[in-house]
Design an enzyme around this catalytic site. Structure first.
Site, mmCIF file in Angstrom:
data_model
loop_
_atom_site.group_PDB
_atom_site.id
_atom_site.type_symbol
_atom_site.label_atom_id
_atom_site.label_comp_id
_atom_site.label_asym_id
_atom_site.label_seq_id
_atom_site.Cartn_x
_atom_site.Cartn_y
_atom_site.Cartn_z
ATOM 1 N N GLY A 258 -93.628 -52.719 78.120
ATOM 2 C CA GLY A 258 -92.413 -52.817 78.929
ATOM 3 C C GLY A 258 -91.191 -53.278 78.158
ATOM 4 N N ALA A 259 -91.314 -53.534 76.857
ATOM 5 C CA ALA A 259 -90.151 -53.996 76.075
ATOM 6 C C ALA A 259 -89.023 -52.968 76.132
ATOM 7 C CB ALA A 259 -90.541 -54.270 74.631
ATOM 8 N N GLY A 260 -89.376 -51.720 75.889
ATOM 9 C CA GLY A 260 -88.371 -50.662 75.907
ATOM 10 C C GLY A 260 -87.713 -50.531 77.283
ATOM 11 N N ASP A 261 -88.516 -50.642 78.323
ATOM 12 C CA ASP A 261 -87.981 -50.512 79.687
ATOM 13 C C ASP A 261 -87.109 -51.715 80.056
ATOM 14 O OD1 ASP A 261 -89.489 -48.214 79.797
ATOM 15 O OD2 ASP A 261 -91.197 -49.229 80.715
HETATM 16 P P1 ATP Z 1 -92.550 -50.202 74.342
HETATM 17 O O1 ATP Z 1 -92.946 -48.747 74.221
HETATM 18 O O2 ATP Z 1 -93.566 -51.172 73.825
HETATM 19 O O3 ATP Z 1 -92.027 -50.588 75.681
HETATM 20 P P2 ATP Z 1 -90.447 -49.356 72.583
HETATM 21 O O4 ATP Z 1 -91.204 -48.815 71.423
HETATM 22 O O5 ATP Z 1 -89.813 -48.427 73.538
HETATM 23 O O6 ATP Z 1 -91.311 -50.429 73.360
HETATM 24 P P3 ATP Z 1 -89.201 -51.289 70.855
HETATM 25 O O7 ATP Z 1 -88.228 -50.751 69.873
HETATM 26 O O8 ATP Z 1 -90.531 -51.714 70.360
HETATM 27 O O9 ATP Z 1 -89.269 -50.265 72.068
HETATM 28 O O10 ATP Z 1 -88.558 -52.575 71.585
HETATM 29 C C1 ATP Z 1 -87.457 -52.465 72.458
HETATM 30 C C2 ATP Z 1 -86.601 -53.678 72.333
HETATM 31 O O11 ATP Z 1 -87.381 -54.831 72.694
HETATM 32 C C3 ATP Z 1 -86.088 -53.984 70.954
HETATM 33 O O12 ATP Z 1 -84.889 -53.297 70.721
HETATM 34 C C4 ATP Z 1 -85.891 -55.494 71.012
HETATM 35 O O13 ATP Z 1 -84.685 -55.798 71.667
HETATM 36 C C5 ATP Z 1 -87.018 -55.958 71.909
HETATM 37 N N1 ATP Z 1 -88.231 -56.405 71.195
HETATM 38 C C6 ATP Z 1 -89.373 -55.704 71.033
HETATM 39 N N2 ATP Z 1 -90.294 -56.412 70.354
HETATM 40 C C7 ATP Z 1 -89.723 -57.607 70.082
HETATM 41 C C8 ATP Z 1 -90.148 -58.802 69.394
HETATM 42 N N3 ATP Z 1 -91.370 -58.897 68.848
HETATM 43 N N4 ATP Z 1 -89.276 -59.836 69.319
HETATM 44 C C9 ATP Z 1 -88.043 -59.750 69.856
HETATM 45 N N5 ATP Z 1 -87.590 -58.665 70.505
HETATM 46 C C10 ATP Z 1 -88.397 -57.610 70.621
#
Ligand code: ATP
Length: 323
Positions: A258-261
């Site tokens: 959910g980080a990306g979302d």
């Molecule tokens: P997911 O598919 O796991 O939801 P994603 O691959 O779409 O994620 P990421 O680039 O991994 O997206 O992360 C999205 C945002 O979350 C990053 O731009 C950052 O702001 C934040 N983030 C992710 N991981 C971390 C971390 N370990 N520490 C701090 N911020 C993080």
């Protein structure tokens, strides 16, 4: 009314009760609400914004559970439809000890793939300040045509179109189909959020950090804002006028689901109340930092929706780290 309407899939993820196992080794699974567009809608609402979700679930216990989760989080679910034949989509997901993501999807077809144009709540779409969508709902008909119609209605009524390509390769018939399917709606978006992994899939791994190449291949004339998330490093941004990076904050990562979302929810919450913020680099950087903090806090908790932060929690963290 600053409404963000999110379109696409909402489903149930089944996640092993213990970490670092393959799906075959998993002793048991926990259910968790999922689906990127639904996560974004819940995130915006938890941040105090106004959001709605449009999609389809099965007329079954899981579908009703998902509808209730939206309602409980104050997301307008009046555009959610129930299919009488097909079931709510299920996805069994694991991160193996080797760091590989494994998926098994139950979509043969699932209800989300069957949303028809005649089932769209047109008035709801017309009210959207921002209309947000992904690419999973572009894989199969009739949902694909429904999404294109919804995007068209939104665009004509002046909504900002926001696109998260959100690559789920196993759901596409082939890599080429995924690439061309994702790119088929590229030039319609006003805002695109993409991860580094997705860029390397779309334009090739070597060119990832070359701004010139990213801009040449991925920026289109009508694009207002391109955001490239870089995990713990934060996010890069590109507009017609400027480009740069905003660092994330240091956190103890528990579960990146959910980080990306959460990032998307954070940035759309800001854009819904200040639609021109990308024109001012200082305001843009503040909004991206807000989104980074939103996502970073999500990473500190288990699960997707349960780990999404409130507006208060984000503000408190921003005050702490900028003190
Ligand atoms: P997911 O598919 O796991 O939801 P994603 O691959 O779409 O994620 P990421 O680039 O991994 O997206 O992360 C999205 C945002 O979350 C990053 O731009 C950052 O702001 C934040 N983030 C992710 N991981 C971390 C971390 N370990 N520490 C701090 N911020 C993080």
């Amino acid at each position: 009314s600053n409404l963000v309407v999110c379109f696409g899939e909402m489903l149930i993820d089944f996640i092993p009760t213990v970490g670092g196992v393959s799906l075959a080794e998993a002793p048991a699974f926990e259910k968790a609400p999922g689906g990127a567009p639904a996560n974004v809608a819940v995130c915006i609402s938890k941040l105090g914004g106004s959001s709605a979700f449009i999609g389809k679930v099965g007329e079954d216990e899981f579908g009703r559970m998902l509808a209730d989760i939206l309602k409980k989080h104050n997301v307008d679910n009046s555009g959610l439809r129930f299919d009488h034949d097909a079931r709510t989509a299920l996805a069994f997901v694991t991160l193996t000890a080797e760091g590989e993501r494994e998926f098994v999807f139950f979509r043969n077809p699932s209800a989300d793939m069957l949303l028809r144009e005649s089932e769209l709540d047109i008035e709801l779409i017309k009210k959207a300040t921002i209309f947000h969508y992904g690419s999973i709902s572009l894989i199969d008909e009739p949902c694909r045509s429904t999404q294109l119609a919804a995007m068209d209605i939104a665009k004509r009524s002046g909504s900002i179109l926001s696109y998260d390509p959100n690559l789920r390769l196993p759901l596409w018939p082939s890599e080429d189909a995924a690439r061309s399917g994702i790119m088929s709606v590229w030039n319609l978006a006003d805002i695109i959020k993409i991860s580094e992994d997705e860029i390397s899939f779309l334009i090739g791994a070597d060119d990832l950090n070359d701004d010139e190449v990213v801009l040449k291949r991925l920026f289109h004339p009508n694009l207002k804002l391109l955001l490239v998330t870089e995990g713990s490093a934060g996010c890069r941004y590109y507009t017609k006028e400027f480009k740069g990076r905003v660092n994330s904050i240091k956190v103890k990562a528990v579960d990146t689901t959910g980080a990306g979302d959460a990032f998307t929810g954070g940035i759309l919450k800001c854009l819904a109340s200040d639609g021109d913020l990308y024109q001012d680099e200082k305001r843009l950087r503040e909004a991206i930092f807000f989104a980074n903090v939103c996502a970073a806090l999500t990473v500190t908790g288990k699960g997707g929706i349960p780990a999404l932060p409130t507006q208060d929690a984000v503000q408190r963290t921003i005050t702490e780290v900028t003190a």
